[in-house]
Design an enzyme around this catalytic site. Structure first.
Site, PDB file in Angstrom:
ATOM      1  N   THR A  13       0.785  -1.061  -0.022  1.00 43.80           N
ATOM      2  CA  THR A  13       0.083  -0.006  -0.009  1.00 43.80           C
ATOM      3  C   THR A  13       0.908   1.232   0.020  1.00 43.80           C
ATOM      4  OG1 THR A  13      -0.279  -0.043   2.465  1.00 43.80           O
ATOM      5  CG2 THR A  13      -1.705  -1.290   1.334  1.00 43.80           C
ATOM      6  N   GLY A  14       0.370   2.403  -0.587  1.00 38.41           N
ATOM      7  CA  GLY A  14       0.956   3.740  -0.640  1.00 38.41           C
ATOM      8  C   GLY A  14       2.433   3.425  -1.313  1.00 38.41           C
ATOM      9  N   THR A  16       3.630   4.074  -4.497  1.00 37.62           N
ATOM     10  CA  THR A  16       3.681   5.121  -5.833  1.00 37.62           C
ATOM     11  C   THR A  16       5.017   5.548  -5.618  1.00 37.62           C
ATOM     12  OG1 THR A  16       2.584   6.916  -5.014  1.00 37.62           O
ATOM     13  CG2 THR A  16       1.280   5.437  -6.320  1.00 37.62           C
ATOM     14  N   TYR A 154       1.401  12.163  14.935  1.00 40.06           N
ATOM     15  CA  TYR A 154       2.073  11.319  13.684  1.00 40.06           C
ATOM     16  C   TYR A 154       2.732   9.886  14.792  1.00 40.06           C
ATOM     17  CZ  TYR A 154       5.531   9.132  10.969  1.00 40.06           C
ATOM     18  OH  TYR A 154       6.441   8.183  10.201  1.00 40.06           O
TER      19      TYR A 154
END
Length: 265
Positions: A13-14, A16, A154
């Protein structure tokens, strides 16, 4: 050691850019069929092209889906089909003073950084256990242990990921499925390089040089005294996904350059 993942399907996932894309390429080079994911179709298509160029002959496809919602996760699960390896890499970060982080921002970080991994694991783990083999890897961070004062929201999500990973490893005990987390330190990912760009321009230095200055000032406990390259983190991800890592589960695998000042993981 030769890692061979032929016949396995990996979903990252994620992926790119940054650590995600480097992990996807590493898994593809090891023989896995790889599914790249991102929010926009243009970015996904571009990432697939880059990955194919980096791993010629590999079976690499892409699915555009926003994993900040249950609907987006459902779309990805339906498109991905049977998955042997799940790398929960997607996440967002960014410094922001605590008083300025509103409830909506806390919720946004939690939904993407934590709940995407919860939902995907819940959907894909059953088939892994039925087959008696599977790998789930969560990308945490050294910020899970060294909570940054300017990114508490975060750091909180990355600590939650550690708990999730450890708990799922226990839940999957004896099934042949391993669950681990990987903890990068400062890394030359796309997001970090964007953060360093202003500093580099102001001082008339390269982004790499700005990265070294940042680590020495903001993470002085770093032993390697520089940010890691995305491929260095991806190497640990690929290992955790391998057949050779069969006795590694419930672990927090640090690729933090020694930032966390501890002699145990």
């Amino acid at each position: 050691m030769h890692i061979d993942l032929s016949g396995k399907t990996a979903l990252v996932t994620g992926s790119t850019a940054g650590i995600g894309l480097a992990s996807a390429v590493g898994l593809a080079k090891a023989g896995a069929k790889v599914i790249i994911n991102g929010r926009g179709s243009d970015r996904v298509e571009e990432a697939v092209r880059k990955a194919v160029n980096a791993a010629p002959g590999a079976d690499i496809s892409g699915v555009a889906a926003d994993l900040s919602s249950a609907e987006g996760v459902d779309k990805l699960v339906e498109s991905a089909g049977d998955v042997d390896i799940l790398v929960n890499n997607v996440g967002i970060f960014g410094p922001q003073p605590f008083y300025e982080v509103d409830d909506a921002t806390w919720e946004m970080f939690f939904q993407l950084n934590v709940m995407s991994g919860v939902r995907l694991s819940r959907a894909l783990l059953p088939k892994m256990t039925q087959k008696g083999w599977g790998r789930i890897v969560f990308l945490s961070s050294e910020s899970a242990l060294n909570i940054p004062a300017d990114m508490i929201h975060y750091g909180f999500t990355k600590t939650a990921v550690l708990s999730l990973s450890r708990g799922l490893a226990k839940f999957a005990a004896g099934t042949g499925v391993t669950v681990n987390s990987v903890l990068p330190g400062p890394t030359y990912s796309e997001g970090v390089e964007n953060m360093l760009e202003d500093m580099a321009k102001e001082k008339g230095i390269s982004i790499k040089e700005a990265g070294v200055e940042f680590v020495k000032s903001a993470r002085p406990s770093s032993i390697i005294q520089r940010p890691a390259e995305v491929e260095e983190v991806a190497n640990m991800v690929v290992y955790a996904c391998s057949k050779e890592a069969s006795a590694t589960s419930g672990a927090a695998l640090r690729v933090d350059g020694g930032v966390v000042d501890s002699i145990v993981p």
